[in-house]
Motif scaffolding. Sequence first.
Motif, short mmCIF file in Angstrom:
data_model
loop_
_atom_site.label_atom_id
_atom_site.label_comp_id
_atom_site.label_asym_id
_atom_site.label_seq_id
_atom_site.Cartn_x
_atom_site.Cartn_y
_atom_site.Cartn_z
N SER A 1 0.84 -1.20 0.00
CA SER A 1 0.00 0.00 0.00
C SER A 1 0.87 1.26 0.00
N VAL A 2 0.41 2.32 0.64
CA VAL A 2 1.15 3.58 0.67
C VAL A 2 2.46 3.41 1.44
N GLY A 3 2.56 2.36 2.25
CA GLY A 3 3.76 2.14 3.05
C GLY A 3 5.01 1.91 2.25
N ASN A 4 4.88 1.53 0.96
CA ASN A 4 6.11 1.30 0.19
C ASN A 4 6.65 2.57 -0.47
N VAL A 5 5.93 3.70 -0.36
CA VAL A 5 6.43 4.95 -0.94
C VAL A 5 7.70 5.43 -0.24
N PRO A 6 7.79 5.42 1.11
CA PRO A 6 9.07 5.80 1.73
C PRO A 6 10.24 4.94 1.25
N LEU A 7 9.99 3.65 1.02
CA LEU A 7 11.06 2.79 0.50
C LEU A 7 11.44 3.19 -0.92
N ALA A 8 10.43 3.61 -1.70
CA ALA A 8 10.71 4.08 -3.06
C ALA A 8 11.61 5.31 -3.04
N VAL A 9 11.42 6.16 -2.03
CA VAL A 9 12.28 7.35 -1.89
C VAL A 9 13.73 6.93 -1.67
N VAL A 10 13.93 5.92 -0.81
CA VAL A 10 15.29 5.43 -0.55
C VAL A 10 15.92 4.86 -1.82
N LEU A 11 15.14 4.08 -2.57
CA LEU A 11 15.66 3.48 -3.80
C LEU A 11 16.02 4.55 -4.83
N TRP A 12 15.17 5.57 -4.98
CA TRP A 12 15.47 6.65 -5.93
C TRP A 12 16.72 7.41 -5.50
N ASN A 13 16.86 7.66 -4.22
CA ASN A 13 18.05 8.33 -3.71
C ASN A 13 19.30 7.49 -3.94
N GLY A 14 19.11 6.16 -3.99
CA GLY A 14 20.24 5.26 -4.19
C GLY A 14 20.61 5.04 -5.64
N GLY A 15 19.76 5.49 -6.59
CA GLY A 15 20.15 5.40 -7.99
C GLY A 15 19.31 4.52 -8.88
N ILE A 16 18.21 3.93 -8.38
CA ILE A 16 17.36 3.13 -9.25
C ILE A 16 16.77 4.03 -10.34
N SER A 17 16.46 3.47 -11.49
CA SER A 17 15.94 4.27 -12.59
C SER A 17 14.53 4.77 -12.29
N PHE A 18 14.09 5.75 -13.05
CA PHE A 18 12.75 6.32 -12.89
C PHE A 18 11.68 5.24 -13.08
N GLY A 19 11.83 4.45 -14.13
CA GLY A 19 10.89 3.35 -14.35
C GLY A 19 10.96 2.30 -13.27
N GLY A 20 12.15 2.11 -12.68
CA GLY A 20 12.29 1.15 -11.59
C GLY A 20 11.50 1.55 -10.36
N VAL A 21 11.47 2.86 -10.04
CA VAL A 21 10.66 3.34 -8.92
C VAL A 21 9.19 3.04 -9.16
#
Length: 515
Positions: free
Chosen positions: A253-273
């Motif tokens: 649910s919405v709980g995975n959005v904070p994890l998405a922020v960490v992944l984006w900050n770490g370098g995952i691609s835009f489509g990966g987020v």
Amino acid sequence: MFVVNAFLHALQISLFMLWEVLWPLAFGFLLSAMIQTVVSKRAVANALGRPDLKGFVLACGFGAASSSCSYAAVAVARTLFRRGASFVNAIIFEFASTNLVFELGLVLLILLGWQFVAAEFAGGLLMAVILWILFKVTLRQRMVDDAKRQAERGVFGSTHEAHGDMDVSITDGPFLSRLFSGRAFTAISHAFFMDLNALYVDLGLGFLIAGALAAWVPNSWWQAFFLTNHPTLNEFWGPLIGPVISMLSFVCSVGNVPLAVVLWNGGISFGGVISFIFADLIILPILNIYRKYYGGRTALYLLLVSYAAMALAGFLIGGAFQLLGLAPTNHHVTIFETQPSWNYTTFLDIAFLLLMAVMAWRFVTTGGIEMLRAHAHRPQAGANLVRDPVCGMSVDPVAAKEHVEYMGATSYFCSPGCREKFEKDPARYTARIVELAPAVHLGLSHGIGSMPGGEMERQKSAIDPVCGMTVDTDRAEYRSFQKGDTYYFCSAGCKETFDSDPGKYIARPKTEPAH
């Protein structure tokens, strides 16, 4: 001391992130609760009966207007499937309810920016289209029949099933009076806190895990993992690995959005987020619920087609945004450095906390706590469940403490609050009246049943002579005609079995009550 400081630093990041998105979360839950108050689940099920283009569009629309809890969405999808919605539309509804909802967009806007909101909603629609096409190409009727038989068994999957069953909609009267009446305030408060109760664990875990990863895992590790030194590979790798990370995170649910922020900050691609956010419906606990609801073979099928749709949609939407120059290039996220201050965020957070306090008072004083306790109660295996005429929740009449005799029939309730509402105006909810008709069609019966909010429905059902399942005669696709009588079947398999030796099944007793 170092360990303590590390934990405190991670906790601080988590709490600061939560403070930044508190009002968007509350606002999203409020909008969702208001919509649930005026849209009946029965109306949704009736609208999703056929897996055609109209059904697809309605499934996306109704899903976007429902609760964003992934567990509740899975439970609602099974409920809709059992009430007559097609399997394809039920699953599309489920994905729309976790990827096209208000609160998700608001939280993404605050934490990551408008580009992610646009990609999430555009990609969510694209993923739904891809899923629909994959279902059309690969889904066979026999698998749907097997899933239907398993779903009709009513196997317990999670404590969120009661939340999925619950229907607080008000269907009588003009729209504005339904939305701004005292009954509506009660219904909105119940829907709001039921959603919050269903999501608080995932939200808490999401923020805590995100804080820990942001504080303890260096960006250099993430960058190596996401192949940031190879931009082309990064664009392909991100959408492929994103759903896998989500699946193993146990957060949905919405709980995975904070994890998405960490992944984006770490370098995952835009489509990966985007593909990571899509994948909350294939986390391991939900895959296990699929197995219980629809069987192991169908659960594996849903995993494969869902992963394919998520990865492909994430890759395509990421590529499209790159071509249009809309994809952000700066991976640095300032939310990890933001501290609470006296700005508009703080004032809005305080305002929504006050509103939540008012709704909490209404929730508690109208039987909300008792309803939560009833939701947490797991029904006994094989229990003959009935429906609470006020909220729509499934209730075990043997274990139910609250019941009322009215017009010669007994109504059972999940909580004292629902019983009190019924007693104040029993005509509004109209206790169930069943008139059994002559058994011309193997247990064909006609019943007039009450629905939450006073909506009436007329039921016609028959007993499948092969497996004994109750079949809706208006929607049954499989029928046989023998000696002037019509026999209805749940699936092609049962019809084939019957047609091979009709005399074996016609000899069975014909009169059985419809459930």
